[in-house]
Scaffold this active site. Structure first.
Site, PDB file in Angstrom:
ATOM      1  N   CYS A   1       0.848  -1.192   0.000  1.00  0.00           N
ATOM      2  CA  CYS A   1       0.000   0.000   0.000  1.00  0.00           C
ATOM      3  C   CYS A   1       0.886   1.245   0.000  1.00  0.00           C
ATOM      4  O   CYS A   1       1.753   1.382   0.858  1.00  0.00           O
ATOM      5  CB  CYS A   1      -0.904  -0.002   1.240  1.00  0.00           C
ATOM      6  SG  CYS A   1      -1.869   1.515   1.413  1.00  0.00           S
TER       7      CYS A   1
ATOM      8  N   ASP B   1      -0.320  -5.597   0.651  1.00  0.00           N
ATOM      9  CA  ASP B   1      -1.635  -5.980   0.121  1.00  0.00           C
ATOM     10  C   ASP B   1      -1.518  -7.371  -0.482  1.00  0.00           C
ATOM     11  O   ASP B   1      -0.487  -7.705  -1.067  1.00  0.00           O
ATOM     12  CB  ASP B   1      -2.076  -4.993  -0.969  1.00  0.00           C
ATOM     13  CG  ASP B   1      -2.501  -3.644  -0.399  1.00  0.00           C
ATOM     14  OD1 ASP B   1      -3.119  -3.619   0.679  1.00  0.00           O
ATOM     15  OD2 ASP B   1      -2.211  -2.621  -1.039  1.00  0.00           O
TER      16      ASP B   1
ATOM     17  N   VAL C   1       1.276 -15.475 -23.836  1.00  0.00           N
ATOM     18  CA  VAL C   1       2.304 -15.194 -22.841  1.00  0.00           C
ATOM     19  C   VAL C   1       2.748 -16.501 -22.181  1.00  0.00           C
ATOM     20  O   VAL C   1       1.934 -17.352 -21.835  1.00  0.00           O
ATOM     21  CB  VAL C   1       1.799 -14.178 -21.788  1.00  0.00           C
ATOM     22  CG1 VAL C   1       0.665 -14.729 -20.958  1.00  0.00           C
ATOM     23  CG2 VAL C   1       2.949 -13.727 -20.902  1.00  0.00           C
ATOM     24  N   GLU C   2       4.062 -16.632 -22.009  1.00  0.00           N
ATOM     25  CA  GLU C   2       4.651 -17.835 -21.405  1.00  0.00           C
ATOM     26  C   GLU C   2       4.435 -17.760 -19.891  1.00  0.00           C
ATOM     27  O   GLU C   2       4.654 -16.717 -19.266  1.00  0.00           O
ATOM     28  CB  GLU C   2       6.131 -17.914 -21.773  1.00  0.00           C
ATOM     29  CG  GLU C   2       6.771 -19.246 -21.500  1.00  0.00           C
ATOM     30  CD  GLU C   2       7.302 -19.309 -20.101  1.00  0.00           C
ATOM     31  OE1 GLU C   2       7.333 -20.414 -19.523  1.00  0.00           O
ATOM     32  OE2 GLU C   2       7.652 -18.252 -19.553  1.00  0.00           O
ATOM     33  N   LEU C   3       4.029 -18.906 -19.287  1.00  0.00           N
ATOM     34  CA  LEU C   3       3.523 -18.903 -17.914  1.00  0.00           C
ATOM     35  C   LEU C   3       4.584 -18.546 -16.879  1.00  0.00           C
ATOM     36  O   LEU C   3       4.335 -17.768 -15.951  1.00  0.00           O
ATOM     37  CB  LEU C   3       2.948 -20.298 -17.612  1.00  0.00           C
ATOM     38  CG  LEU C   3       1.907 -20.384 -16.511  1.00  0.00           C
ATOM     39  CD1 LEU C   3       0.813 -19.365 -16.689  1.00  0.00           C
ATOM     40  CD2 LEU C   3       1.305 -21.779 -16.493  1.00  0.00           C
TER      41      LEU C   3
ATOM     42  N   TYR D   1      -4.658  -0.360  -5.698  1.00  0.00           N
ATOM     43  CA  TYR D   1      -5.419  -1.424  -6.367  1.00  0.00           C
ATOM     44  C   TYR D   1      -5.778  -1.033  -7.808  1.00  0.00           C
ATOM     45  O   TYR D   1      -5.609  -1.809  -8.741  1.00  0.00           O
ATOM     46  CB  TYR D   1      -6.757  -1.676  -5.643  1.00  0.00           C
ATOM     47  CG  TYR D   1      -6.706  -2.185  -4.256  1.00  0.00           C
ATOM     48  CD1 TYR D   1      -5.551  -2.705  -3.685  1.00  0.00           C
ATOM     49  CD2 TYR D   1      -7.866  -2.174  -3.464  1.00  0.00           C
ATOM     50  CE1 TYR D   1      -5.552  -3.190  -2.386  1.00  0.00           C
ATOM     51  CE2 TYR D   1      -7.876  -2.659  -2.179  1.00  0.00           C
ATOM     52  CZ  TYR D   1      -6.713  -3.172  -1.643  1.00  0.00           C
ATOM     53  OH  TYR D   1      -6.727  -3.646  -0.369  1.00  0.00           O
ATOM     54  N   GLU D   2      -6.355   0.167  -7.950  1.00  0.00           N
ATOM     55  CA  GLU D   2      -6.844   0.584  -9.266  1.00  0.00           C
ATOM     56  C   GLU D   2      -5.682   0.720 -10.250  1.00  0.00           C
ATOM     57  O   GLU D   2      -5.780   0.336 -11.423  1.00  0.00           O
ATOM     58  CB  GLU D   2      -7.567   1.944  -9.159  1.00  0.00           C
ATOM     59  CG  GLU D   2      -8.932   1.884  -8.493  1.00  0.00           C
ATOM     60  CD  GLU D   2      -8.844   1.985  -6.958  1.00  0.00           C
ATOM     61  OE1 GLU D   2      -7.715   1.988  -6.414  1.00  0.00           O
ATOM     62  OE2 GLU D   2      -9.917   2.077  -6.320  1.00  0.00           O
TER      63      GLU D   2
END
Lengths: 121, 121, 121, 121, 121, 121, 121, 121, 121, 121
Positions: free
Chosen positions: H36, H43, H58-60, H77-78
């Site tokens: 945060c 968080d 995308v490769e994992l 968060y946003e």
């Protein structure tokens, strides 16, 4: 009526001289059905077998066929639970054996029955 | 008020001479209702009967009718639980008996009451 | 601060001479709130009261009002749990009593506190 | 038989001239019981009322008393669901209304009935 | 009564000229309590705020304090839900906003209320 | 490395002379993270502290900060569990203390570790 | 083989002239069993009937007996689902009808089959 | 700050000329943590990436490392949700992409954020 | 066949002289598969290892590789459970060790097997 | 590599001339395993096949054997999902077909892949 002659057994993998290291086996059959001897309507339940083998273990496929032989038998909850426990205890002479049956509701009441032979160490 | 005269019993399938192999019976009734003696509002709960029979077992349909007779009775949680346990214990003299009632909330508080006769071996 | 004077009691339905057949009562209040004495923020929790009555039982609506009196009190988890258990134990002198509180998380940590008087037989 | 005269109503808090900002109200009663008209045995169910009010809303306590009036009525699942939906729709003339009933099992079959008046915008 | 002056706002991180890439924000407060205006007893519920911001977003800690200001207010379910939705809609003018409240049961009936402003794209 | 100097303590509310009425405290932290000392990848787990205080209790916010100090430490599951239990046991000398850690899976295997000091009475 | 002659019907309580206010009926039978036509082993499943009645509704007890007549029939999942849906659709000519069957696993694979007649309005 | 340079990509297995048969990929990371920016406290959340690839996927393992780079970043968060969605959308130019973040509670409020690029066909 | 030579061990972090403070380790592998020696079909199960170490602990990655070596072995439920328990008990000589296996259903019957060495203090 | 030659098919029980009444079939295999082509470690997942048959349906036991042939194949999540969907779509030419795979976590990330042919009517 289901007969224990249909059951097959195999040797306790820990030894058959009665001094085998103990272990617990549990078989849960959620697809049991028999018939109510009063109304003729089918009963549905789960049969849980738990035991500590002595010299022999029950073979899984033969156990399933033994259970299926109750499909069209008229028999009470209490009687079928005691019969299965006694049949398997007589046939295997295990160190400890427990049979628990859990029945779907009839008229708003669900029932569970438990029979035990021997003491769980 | 519910009366035990409505109850039917059947012989313990393991024998009636008091030396029968013990087993546990559980009947769960999730559709119990009575009336609060103070407010007159209905109470809803689950009644769980567990016992080890001695010589007799209670017949399931008569047990259901006995429970239904509380439908319009005004009676407290504590009183109805003790009455059911005492009624069934007096009528069957089982080795062990327990009645547990679980009540839906009133004013944010849920209640459970448990009465037991004898010792579970 | 919540005061036990608000509590009402009724006679143990099994008798009040101290030899009544024992039974267990459990009241679960999932709507308890008080205030953190440090931050002033509200705390939310569940209060579970379990007891075996001796001569008296606590009346449910008065118990709810007693719990509501903590709504704007600043008090720690540990203190409120011990106070409720001691208040009810002093007021009823039960055979056995237990209070368990379960608190919603603060800063990622949830807390549960349990206080017990007497031994559950 | 339950009569809508027992119901109380209050003004839509968003206004009563028919142009109020719409919103959805849902009341879930998990403690409904009536009686089977054939067997005389009690039925237990959940009644879910959902509606968008026009000019009036139903008061919660009177709704509870209206539901309680079915307690000893012999009435089919389909009939009671249609009656409750029609009663409330006639009394409130809401923008939209839905009544869903969910019944505990009888003979192994559970039933749900849904009646709707108007279109959910 | 809770006042929107307590609320703080921050700029939409995607831009404040009204052409920002849209996204959905959901804040779930499971610790809401107010007071029933009729009985004076506390109500407990969950408040779910969902919105697509236009130029501003509500700051989380100020939202919590705004919710806490209802703690000792006597207000109906329907009224508090409409007030929160209108307050936040007026203060932020979002593209879309929805407030859903879920209330614990009273007298056996649980209630959910939903208010919406604008159309979710 | 996390150091117990960061921990604050407060007096047992039941008294500090060692004869206080015993009670159980449980703090559940579902947001613990440290780092695998071999791979450098983060580990995530839940830390459950349970204890019966003697003279002092650990303050909740300082406990949270103590846990946060493991965030970037490379340490094995077994080691971190034993360290937390020993740190808190040394600092509080409680009547009984247990630390249980529950770790999210790595390579398809989940692990739980439990360390205990003293006997739960 | 199950025959629809065993089914009883009753008039749509909303009227039988085809203009009745529509509503949805759902009957969930969790105790269905038939036999695999290849292996002879029993199959267990749940049968969900959903429909909007036109002039008639199916009576619940007769529906149960109709389902029980499959008990010892050898029939595939796909066939039994289509037969039940077609039988009931032919017998009632409802506005809309759907039959969903959910089968317990065989060899690690669970199966669900859904047949629909008409369009849900 | 997490940089998309750490990400690896592989060719859409259905073809890379833009006419590949579309399919949906969902990666759910339940072990996300950032900090945060106001309080400095960690968080914890779940990041759900859903997309329909165009030419690349995308490769994992590289995705996991990209997520881990937020571990000690102070970010709202946003902001983090929009950054992840934009980073991945810019790097892959997929047919459709959605990022949903679900955050554990802070001060009694849980938050979920959803960002979407393109239309799910 | 899986061989314990693949297993790695590390020193008990509480000391290796046999007087270490005891603690419990649990490793849960939900991704175990072997082959039925009769039918050749794959079996799927969960293996739970619980033990109190004496001087050594099993390293997690090597345990995973040991489990993977059963992937194409034909072996009965009872045999594999006893073999894993005996292998690990022989290799570590722990204070106490328990292996529980939980198998997905075959022919409607699920099985659980439990083997234990030593007594849990 | 799994080959569709192992698959058996049977006629659509509703007719094979292309005008059969449509219905949906769903087969859920929770016991799928293949191998990661990079690490060589096993992958575990659930394969859900949903389709509306045209002229033929896939036989369940042959489908199970087809799935088992992936047991020791090294293949990516995305590739195996597209291969299964394409294989079955080519072999049956169904009205609509969807394959959804749900994979257990690797490194804290779970993945789901969905491939669809045709439009669900």
């Amino acid at each position: 009526m289901a007969d224990t002659k249909i059951l097959d057994f195999f040797d306790n993998p820990n030894g058959t001289d009665g001094s085998a290291h103990p272990f617990v086996i549990e078989h849960i059959n959620e697809e049991f059905t028999s018939v109510c001897p009063v109304t003729g309507h089918p009963d549905f339940g789960t049969i849980i077998l738990r035991y500590i083998p002595d010299k022999t273990c029950v073979e899984l496929k033969s156990l399933k066929l033994y259970y299926q032989d109750f499909r069209n038998e008229g028999i009470y909850y209490e009687a079928v639970t005691n019969k299965i426990a006694k049949d398997l205890n007589d046939a295997m002479s295990p160190v400890w054996l427990q049979v628990e049956t859990q029945w779907k509701g009839r008229g708003g009441i669900r029932s569970n029955i438990t029979v035990e032979f021997g003491k769980k160490p």
